[in-house]
Write an enzyme that holds these catalytic residues in place. Structure first.
Site, PDB file in Angstrom:
ATOM      1  N   ARG A   1      -7.884  -8.859 -13.706  1.00 12.34           N
ATOM      2  CA  ARG A   1      -7.746 -10.325 -13.704  1.00 12.34           C
ATOM      3  C   ARG A   1      -7.015 -10.690 -14.991  1.00 12.34           C
ATOM      4  O   ARG A   1      -7.503 -10.408 -16.087  1.00 12.34           O
ATOM      5  CB  ARG A   1      -9.117 -10.998 -13.634  1.00 12.34           C
TER       6      ARG A   1
ATOM      7  N   HIS B   1      -4.132 -14.925  -5.858  1.00 12.14           N
ATOM      8  CA  HIS B   1      -5.533 -14.451  -5.794  1.00 12.14           C
ATOM      9  C   HIS B   1      -5.744 -13.826  -4.408  1.00 12.14           C
ATOM     10  O   HIS B   1      -6.474 -14.364  -3.571  1.00 12.14           O
ATOM     11  CB  HIS B   1      -6.476 -15.633  -6.028  1.00 12.14           C
TER      12      HIS B   1
ATOM     13  N   GLN C   1      -9.228 -13.225  -2.721  1.00  5.28           N
ATOM     14  CA  GLN C   1      -9.911 -14.431  -2.258  1.00  5.28           C
ATOM     15  C   GLN C   1      -9.516 -14.762  -0.816  1.00  5.28           C
ATOM     16  O   GLN C   1     -10.361 -15.079   0.023  1.00  5.28           O
ATOM     17  CB  GLN C   1      -9.547 -15.611  -3.181  1.00  5.28           C
TER      18      GLN C   1
ATOM     19  N   ASP D   1      -9.545 -26.496  -4.434  1.00  5.66           N
ATOM     20  CA  ASP D   1      -9.920 -25.661  -5.580  1.00  5.66           C
ATOM     21  C   ASP D   1      -9.965 -26.569  -6.806  1.00  5.66           C
ATOM     22  O   ASP D   1      -9.555 -27.738  -6.736  1.00  5.66           O
ATOM     23  CB  ASP D   1      -8.868 -24.531  -5.740  1.00  5.66           C
TER      24      ASP D   1
ATOM     25  N   CYS E   1     -13.001 -21.646  -3.060  1.00  2.00           N
ATOM     26  CA  CYS E   1     -13.193 -20.285  -3.582  1.00  2.00           C
ATOM     27  C   CYS E   1     -14.347 -20.212  -4.588  1.00  2.00           C
ATOM     28  O   CYS E   1     -14.871 -19.140  -4.831  1.00  2.00           O
ATOM     29  CB  CYS E   1     -11.900 -19.768  -4.190  1.00  2.00           C
TER      30      CYS E   1
ATOM     31  N   ARG F   1     -16.463 -11.829  -0.061  1.00  2.00           N
ATOM     32  CA  ARG F   1     -15.679 -11.146  -1.097  1.00  2.00           C
ATOM     33  C   ARG F   1     -16.154  -9.689  -1.197  1.00  2.00           C
ATOM     34  O   ARG F   1     -15.358  -8.761  -1.334  1.00  2.00           O
ATOM     35  CB  ARG F   1     -15.867 -11.834  -2.470  1.00  2.00           C
TER      36      ARG F   1
HETATM   37  N1  NVA Z   1      -7.597 -21.420  -9.359  1.00  2.00           N
HETATM   38  C1  NVA Z   1      -8.781 -20.991 -10.051  1.00  2.00           C
HETATM   39  C2  NVA Z   1      -9.502 -19.982  -9.215  1.00  2.00           C
HETATM   40  C3  NVA Z   1     -10.765 -19.450  -9.823  1.00  2.00           C
HETATM   41  C4  NVA Z   1     -11.437 -18.413  -8.966  1.00  2.00           C
HETATM   42  C5  NVA Z   1      -8.397 -20.396 -11.390  1.00  2.00           C
HETATM   43  O1  NVA Z   1      -7.386 -19.698 -11.466  1.00  2.00           O
HETATM   44  O2  NVA Z   1      -9.095 -20.658 -12.377  1.00  2.00           O
HETATM   45  N1   CP Z   2     -13.591 -17.208  -6.539  1.00  2.00           N
HETATM   46  C1   CP Z   2     -13.585 -16.410  -7.610  1.00  2.00           C
HETATM   47  O1   CP Z   2     -12.677 -15.601  -7.807  1.00  2.00           O
HETATM   48  O2   CP Z   2     -14.654 -16.561  -8.431  1.00  2.00           O
HETATM   49  P1   CP Z   2     -14.875 -15.933  -9.874  1.00  2.00           P
HETATM   50  O3   CP Z   2     -13.923 -16.636 -10.803  1.00  2.00           O
HETATM   51  O4   CP Z   2     -16.300 -16.224 -10.194  1.00  2.00           O
HETATM   52  O5   CP Z   2     -14.576 -14.465  -9.831  1.00  2.00           O
END
Ligand code: NVA
Ligand code: CP
Length: 307
Positions: A104, A131, A134, A220, A260, A288
């Site tokens: 990540r 992502h 997801q 989101d 998500c 997931r």
């Molecule tokens: N769009 C959000 C998703 C988190 C799972 C982010 O990137 O923070």
């Molecule tokens: N939806 C998702 O990726 O959640 P986290 O940020 O908790 O991993």
């Protein structure tokens, strides 16, 4: 066997995604029956996180243990990556010690450079642009509740972020439509979204127009991780893009709601919607685990079992 990575949703074709969903169904059922399934005994997953996570970290870590392997969490805060070690060097070293890696991070280009120098499969656990894990879970969840997503309409309300971009790629792979409604200045950037240029999404100025006839409404956070400096301006810009009961009522009667997570009730979604009868967010979060177990099995063992 040639190494495969899963960095974007479109890295796999439709047949491969369908295979993953078949395997997910089987793996989930075994898990629910408390049957042991350990195809990845002695395999190790390294999980590199440059941003916060609850679901992604837990689902990969628990998933790897449940498949008989082990998982190691590496935060950039306490590895040499956080002190400027080149991504290429880290990839060369880490991929000599483990069998599969999830990352990540911030710009997608970082994970691309990592994968180019890795001896083992690399999975995108979220970048600024995409992502993919997801949307694997989201489409699987949709199928569980409503059957095939092909030909259906998904309404995306809010920011055209990493999750939105991945829905758009998935629409091209699975041949469904996405109605996107963002505030001015936050529209989809097709090149950044990595689209083939096929006609699978439409932009709407009004979120109420976007949800009309939708089979699924999804949103989101207004401010994704890494964009915190813009949070105040975004709260203002996105004020008319909250998914509330009135907006949901404009979609099909049987429309589902997904997010998500993590969610901010009273910002991008009202409690009435996310905690209401059309919401499938807890199934979505659970899936997931199951979809990523199928993904790791596929990347490490290739096609197995029956289709
Ligand atoms: N769009 C959000 C998703 C988190 C799972 C982010 O990137 O923070
Ligand atoms: N939806 C998702 O990726 O959640 P986290 O940020 O908790 O991993």
């Amino acid at each position: 066997m040639q190494i495969r990575h899963f960095l974007q949703f479109k890295d796999f074709d439709r047949q491969e995604h369908e295979y993953l969903f078949d395997r997910t169904r089987w793996i989930k059922n075994e898990f629910k029956q408390y049957r042991r399934y350990w195809p990845l005994t002695d395999r190790t997953l390294a999980m590199i996180f440059e941003k916060h996570s609850t679901r992604t970290r837990l689902s990969f870590e628990a998933g790897m243990h449940q498949l008989g392997g082990s998982a190691i969490y590496l935060s950039t805060r306490d590895t040499q990556l956080g002190r400027g070690e080149p991504v290429e060097d880290a990839a060369r070293v880490i991929s000599r010690m483990v069998d599969i890696i999830t990352i990540r991070t911030h710009e997608h280009e970082i994970i691309t450079r990592f994968a180019e120098n890795s001896r083992v499969p690399v999975i995108n656990g979220l970048t600024d642009e995409y992502h993919p894990c997801q949307i694997l879970a989201d489409i699987y969840t949709f199928m569980e509740h409503r059957g095939s997503i092909t030909g259906k309409t998904v309404a995306w309300i809010g920011d055209s972020n990493n999750v939105c971009n991945t829905w758009l790629q998935a629409a091209e792979v699975f041949d469904f439509n996405v109605h996107v409604s963002t505030p001015p200045g936050y529209e989809v950037e097709p090149e950044r979204a990595g689209l083939y240029g096929t006609d699978h999404y439409e932009q709407f100025a009004s979120p109420h127009d976007a949800v009309r006839d939708a089979d699924l409404v999804t949103t989101d956070v207004w401010t994704s991780m890494g964009f915190e400096d813009e949070a105040v301006a975004r709260k203002n810009d996105f004020a008319d893009f909250r998914v509330d009961a009135e907006m949901m009522a404009g979609a099909k009667k049987e429309a589902l709601f997904m997010h998500c997570l993590p969610a901010h009730r009273g910002e991008e979604v009202d409690a009435e919607v996310i905690d209401g009868p059309q919401s499938v967010v807890w199934d979505e979060a659970e899936n997931r685990l199951h979809t990523q177990k199928a993904l790791m099995e596929y990347l490490l063992l290739g096609r197995i079992g029956i289709r």
